[in-house]
Design a protein around this motif. Structure first.
Motif, short mmCIF file in Angstrom:
data_model
loop_
_atom_site.label_atom_id
_atom_site.label_comp_id
_atom_site.label_asym_id
_atom_site.label_seq_id
_atom_site.Cartn_x
_atom_site.Cartn_y
_atom_site.Cartn_z
N PRO A 46 0.79 -1.23 0.00
CA PRO A 46 0.00 0.00 0.00
C PRO A 46 0.83 1.28 0.00
CG PRO A 46 -0.28 -1.24 2.07
CD PRO A 46 0.51 -2.10 1.14
N HIS A 47 2.06 1.23 0.53
CA HIS A 47 2.82 2.47 0.68
C HIS A 47 3.70 2.82 -0.51
CE1 HIS A 47 1.54 2.95 4.68
NE2 HIS A 47 2.06 1.81 5.07
N SER A 104 -2.34 -5.39 0.33
CA SER A 104 -2.21 -6.15 1.57
C SER A 104 -1.72 -5.23 2.68
CB SER A 104 -1.25 -7.31 1.37
OG SER A 104 -0.09 -6.90 0.69
N TYR A 105 -2.38 -5.27 3.80
CA TYR A 105 -1.98 -4.48 4.96
C TYR A 105 -1.59 -5.43 6.07
CZ TYR A 105 -4.16 -0.49 2.67
OH TYR A 105 -4.48 0.50 1.77
N THR A 106 -0.52 -5.07 6.78
CA THR A 106 -0.02 -5.95 7.85
C THR A 106 -1.07 -6.21 8.90
OG1 THR A 106 2.20 -5.13 7.42
CG2 THR A 106 1.84 -6.19 9.54
N VAL A 107 -1.87 -5.18 9.23
CA VAL A 107 -2.87 -5.36 10.28
C VAL A 107 -3.90 -6.44 9.87
CG1 VAL A 107 -4.43 -3.49 9.54
CG2 VAL A 107 -4.29 -4.11 11.96
N ASP A 108 -4.22 -6.51 8.59
CA ASP A 108 -5.18 -7.53 8.13
C ASP A 108 -4.54 -8.92 8.13
OD1 ASP A 108 -7.01 -5.48 7.70
OD2 ASP A 108 -6.32 -5.15 5.65
N THR A 109 -3.30 -8.98 7.69
CA THR A 109 -2.59 -10.27 7.70
C THR A 109 -2.46 -10.80 9.12
OG1 THR A 109 -1.35 -9.61 5.74
CG2 THR A 109 -0.40 -11.39 7.03
N LEU A 163 6.23 3.46 11.00
CA LEU A 163 5.09 2.67 11.48
C LEU A 163 3.79 3.46 11.64
CD1 LEU A 163 4.87 -0.40 12.35
CD2 LEU A 163 4.75 0.47 14.69
N THR A 164 3.90 4.74 12.03
CA THR A 164 2.66 5.49 12.29
C THR A 164 1.88 5.78 11.00
OG1 THR A 164 3.82 7.60 12.24
CG2 THR A 164 3.54 6.58 14.41
N THR A 165 2.48 5.50 9.85
CA THR A 165 1.75 5.69 8.58
C THR A 165 1.01 4.40 8.18
OG1 THR A 165 3.60 4.98 7.17
CG2 THR A 165 3.52 7.32 7.76
N TRP A 166 1.24 3.31 8.91
CA TRP A 166 0.61 2.04 8.54
C TRP A 166 -0.86 2.05 8.95
CZ3 TRP A 166 4.07 -2.89 9.45
CH2 TRP A 166 5.33 -2.67 8.88
N LYS A 167 -1.67 1.31 8.23
CA LYS A 167 -3.10 1.20 8.54
C LYS A 167 -3.29 0.70 9.98
CE LYS A 167 -7.20 -1.43 7.18
NZ LYS A 167 -7.67 -2.63 6.46
N LEU A 178 12.51 9.91 15.27
CA LEU A 178 11.42 9.13 15.83
C LEU A 178 10.21 10.03 16.09
CD1 LEU A 178 11.19 6.14 16.54
CD2 LEU A 178 11.92 6.69 18.86
N ASN A 179 9.13 9.72 15.44
CA ASN A 179 7.86 10.40 15.65
C ASN A 179 7.49 10.35 17.13
OD1 ASN A 179 4.94 9.82 16.06
ND2 ASN A 179 4.80 10.37 13.90
N GLU A 180 6.96 11.45 17.66
CA GLU A 180 6.70 11.55 19.10
C GLU A 180 5.74 10.46 19.61
OE1 GLU A 180 8.14 12.95 21.48
OE2 GLU A 180 6.64 12.66 23.06
N GLU A 181 4.69 10.20 18.85
CA GLU A 181 3.73 9.15 19.26
C GLU A 181 4.42 7.79 19.34
OE1 GLU A 181 -0.66 9.54 17.62
OE2 GLU A 181 0.84 9.79 16.04
N LEU A 182 5.28 7.56 18.36
CA LEU A 182 5.98 6.27 18.31
C LEU A 182 7.00 6.17 19.45
CD1 LEU A 182 6.09 3.73 16.61
CD2 LEU A 182 7.82 4.81 15.17
#
Ligand code: ATP
Length: 216
Positions: A45-46, A84-89, A115-119, A146-150
């Protein structure tokens, strides 16, 4: 007693190379994984359509892992006719393996930094633990990359006791640094140079036989 953990390692694998294989080997050993499932992406997807048909990427992965009893090829994502999205797999795998099965999602530092861009990225932690391997050129501990949320998730989830955990932990691991990337392999082949010793010989033979990566 908890069952032995299994590892899930997804990627475009265009082509699979020794950077991928050492990551799977070293994290597999460090986490005592009963198996590492190598899952080539169908249509990532990316990053737009991968340039090499899934059948070739799958076959190269099959050849590369053929003599490693811990590694198993899982073709579920290339069989999908949608992105294919990792969260679905992982949701499918969790349903198949059950809630008690410890699962480790394996990835390199560059993948983790995005990672924060992943579904539904936060849901990944409900489904699996994440093991992140260092990769040359990508700094995990630096606040500026490193993104702050991550960063907050990392701080919290690194502190969780990983032994027997089914999901929710993050582990960072140094592995043998190999500055190998599929992008560089493709451009080296396009310019007619050798990629021997960057990929297994079986993969190189397959590339040559099928005349892959000759054009940009
Ligand atoms: P590309 O250059 O086409 O982006 P890549 O070599 O990064 O490809 P991918 O298939 O995108 O390979 O990567 C799959 C996974 O393997 C990702 O989690 C990535 O971080 C990891 N990975 C790839 N190469 C290395 C390496 N040399 N060291 C550590 N991790 C790696």
């Amino acid at each position: 007693m908890a069952s032995s953990p299994i590892g899930i390692f997804g990627g475009t694998f265009d082509p699979i190379h020794y950077g991928h294989l050492r990551l799977a080997e070293e994290l597999g050993e460090a986490l005592n994984l009963a198996e590492v499932r190598i899952i080539p992406a169908g249509q990532p997807p990316h990053r737009g359509e991968p340039r090499t048909p899934a059948t070739h990427r799958l076959e190269m992965a099959r050849l590369a892992i053929a003599d490693n009893p811990r590694f198993k090829l899982d073709a579920r994502e290339v069989r999908l006719e949608r992105a294919s999205y990792t969260v679905d797999t992982l949701t499918d795998l969790r349903a198949e393996l059950g809630s008690q099965q410890p699962i480790w999602l394996l990835m390199g530092a560059d993948a983790f930094l995005g990672l924060t861009t992943w579904k539904e990225w936060r849901r990944l932690f409900d489904l699996a633990n994440i093991a992140v391997a260092h990769r040359p050129g990508y700094r995990l501990e630096q606040a500026d990359t490193l993104n702050e949320e991550l960063r907050q998730e990392l701080e919290r989830r690194q502190a969780i006791q990983a032994a027997d955990s089914t999901a929710g932990c993050i582990m960072l691991k140094s592995i043998t640094p190999l500055d190998i990337a599929a992008t560089a392999i493709r451009s080296t082949l396009q310019s007619g140079h050798s990629v021997r010793y960057l990929v297994p010989d079986s993969v190189l033979t397959y590339i040559q036989k099928n005349q892959l990566y000759l054009t940009a």
